[in-house]
Design an enzyme around this catalytic site. Structure first.
Site, short mmCIF file in Angstrom:
data_model
loop_
_atom_site.label_atom_id
_atom_site.label_comp_id
_atom_site.label_asym_id
_atom_site.label_seq_id
_atom_site.Cartn_x
_atom_site.Cartn_y
_atom_site.Cartn_z
N ARG A 36 0.83 -1.21 0.00
CA ARG A 36 0.00 0.00 0.00
C ARG A 36 0.87 1.27 0.00
O ARG A 36 0.49 2.29 -0.58
CB ARG A 36 -0.97 0.00 1.18
CG ARG A 36 -0.30 -0.04 2.55
CD ARG A 36 -1.34 -0.07 3.67
NE ARG A 36 -0.70 -0.24 4.97
CZ ARG A 36 -1.02 0.46 6.05
NH1 ARG A 36 -1.96 1.38 6.00
NH2 ARG A 36 -0.41 0.23 7.20
N SER A 83 -4.95 5.24 5.34
CA SER A 83 -4.66 3.81 5.37
C SER A 83 -4.31 3.25 3.99
O SER A 83 -3.41 2.43 3.84
CB SER A 83 -5.85 3.04 5.94
OG SER A 83 -6.10 3.40 7.28
N GLU A 102 -18.95 3.49 -0.73
CA GLU A 102 -18.15 2.82 -1.76
C GLU A 102 -18.90 2.59 -3.06
O GLU A 102 -18.33 2.71 -4.15
CB GLU A 102 -17.62 1.49 -1.21
CG GLU A 102 -16.61 1.64 -0.08
CD GLU A 102 -17.24 1.84 1.29
OE1 GLU A 102 -16.49 2.01 2.26
OE2 GLU A 102 -18.50 1.83 1.37
N PHE A 111 -14.60 -3.73 1.37
CA PHE A 111 -15.59 -2.74 0.96
C PHE A 111 -15.59 -2.52 -0.55
O PHE A 111 -16.63 -2.29 -1.16
CB PHE A 111 -15.33 -1.40 1.67
CG PHE A 111 -15.28 -1.51 3.16
CD1 PHE A 111 -16.28 -2.17 3.85
CD2 PHE A 111 -14.23 -0.97 3.87
CE1 PHE A 111 -16.24 -2.29 5.23
CE2 PHE A 111 -14.18 -1.07 5.26
CZ PHE A 111 -15.18 -1.73 5.95
N HIS A 138 -5.47 -3.72 2.50
CA HIS A 138 -5.95 -4.43 3.68
C HIS A 138 -6.70 -5.71 3.32
O HIS A 138 -7.73 -6.04 3.91
CB HIS A 138 -6.82 -3.50 4.54
CG HIS A 138 -6.04 -2.38 5.16
ND1 HIS A 138 -5.45 -1.39 4.41
CD2 HIS A 138 -5.73 -2.11 6.47
CE1 HIS A 138 -4.83 -0.54 5.22
NE2 HIS A 138 -4.97 -0.95 6.47
N ASP A 151 -8.40 -6.38 13.17
CA ASP A 151 -9.69 -5.89 12.68
C ASP A 151 -10.71 -7.03 12.54
O ASP A 151 -11.91 -6.79 12.49
CB ASP A 151 -9.53 -5.18 11.32
CG ASP A 151 -8.86 -3.83 11.48
OD1 ASP A 151 -8.58 -3.43 12.62
OD2 ASP A 151 -8.60 -3.18 10.45
N ARG A 168 -1.84 -4.85 4.13
CA ARG A 168 -1.59 -3.86 5.17
C ARG A 168 -0.13 -3.89 5.66
O ARG A 168 0.48 -2.86 5.87
CB ARG A 168 -2.51 -4.13 6.36
CG ARG A 168 -2.28 -3.23 7.56
CD ARG A 168 -3.14 -3.68 8.73
NE ARG A 168 -3.15 -2.71 9.82
CZ ARG A 168 -3.84 -2.85 10.94
NH1 ARG A 168 -4.58 -3.92 11.12
NH2 ARG A 168 -3.79 -1.92 11.87
#
Length: 311
Positions: free
Chosen positions: A6, A33, A54, A79, A105, A113, A163
């Site tokens: 990322r 993020s 989204e 998402f 992620h 999470d 991530r």
């Protein structure tokens, strides 16, 4: 240990923005993020935070693409591929619009999470869509190369990133080509085909197997769709056994894609390392990978079993 994919994504967007004024970036309130904030700071007039919406973001991206822009729509994998699936299907892939869906992620390494955020089905969803290209880069260098390729290609692209920081695998001057894999290690007894974070673990498995006198070929299959059928068939014929590895369910992901090629062209003993028919759970990333068998040790065990079966 290198950087997270990322982070490389954010850097690649900034570099692209400097040379192509048509590059625009959208995010669903997660820019810190997903690292799209790097682009946002450099080119605020070409960055759009659509909020936690989204499905709408994908529609906006489709509209921007129809107007001639090159939109990168970013959010977490669960998402992007999950909540916005219908919009990706009907507003982006059906009309074959030039939208890049770049998610972060993904997989178990989201960690604490938990199951709701650990997307393990997105490769399956995205590779089933007509007109969609699916890419799962192994490291920072490959992420940058894939993002830059995606910007030059006309059509929908799904780029899956993680991530956590990952080991450096690919050469810095690497050029991404859709439908082409990369041979990380030579081998003649068994082939390990991996994507994403599992490429580094496949390389570790190769080293462990070598100590046991087993020669394992390791292939980085970042291009899930189109997939490198030629390399898969060649591996089957030359090594006679294949193990696939992915931070994703084995149902319809990389393992399923490889199995389809083998079944139709060159069947051989095969094993799949990935999550089974299950959701994730909350925990530290490394511990979760062990719980679900996504380790170099498990890859080596499966490879050794196949070699014995083949012989």
């Amino acid at each position: 240990m290198g950087k997270a994919t990322r982070d490389a994504y954010g850097e690649a967007l900034k570099e692209l923005g400097a040379v192509n004024p048509d590059i625009v970036v959208l995010d669903a309130d997660l820019s810190a993020s997903t690292k799209t904030q790097v682009f946002a700071k450099a080119y605020p007039d070409r960055f759009f935070d659509t909020g936690i919406a989204e499905a709408n973001m994908m529609g906006v991206a489709a509209g921007l693409a129809a107007a001639g822009k090159i939109p990168f729509a970013s959010t977490f994998a669960v998402f992007g591929a999950g909540r916005a699936y219908e919009q990706i299907r009907n507003s982006i892939c059906y009309p074959k619009l030039n939208v890049k869906v770049a998610v972060t992620h993904a997989g178990l390494t989201v960690g604490e999470d938990g199951a709701t955020h650990q997307m393990l089905e997105d490769i399956t969803l995205m590779r089933a869509l007509p007109n969609m290209t699916v890419i799962v880069p192994a490291d920072a260098a490959e992420t940058k190369a894939a993002v830059k390729w995606a910007a030059s290609y006309y059509g929908p692209v799904y780029i899956r990133m993680g991530r956590a920081k990952v080991d450096d695998i690919m050469p810095e001057d690497y050029t991404f080509q859709p439908g082409k894999s990369y041979e990380v290690c030579e081998g003649s007894d068994v082939t390990i085909i991996a994507c994403g974070i599992m490429v580094a673990k496949a390389k570790e498995a190769h080293d462990a197997l070598l100590k046991k006198g087993i020669s394992a070929r390791v292939i980085n299959m970042a291009s899930i769709k189109p997939i490198d059928e030629e390399a898969i068939i060649k591996a089957s014929k030359e090594t006679g056994a294949i193990v696939t590895c992915e931070e994703h369910t084995v149902k319809g992901g990389l393992g399923g894609a490889v199995a389809e090629v083998l079944a139709l062209n060159a069947p051989c003993p095969m094993a799949m390392v990935g999550t089974e028919d299950t959701f994730g759970q909350s925990g530290k990333a490394d511990e979760l990978l062990k719980v679900y068998g996504l380790t170099a040790e498990h890859i080596a065990e499966e490879a050794e079993k196949l070699v014995q079966k083949k012989n």
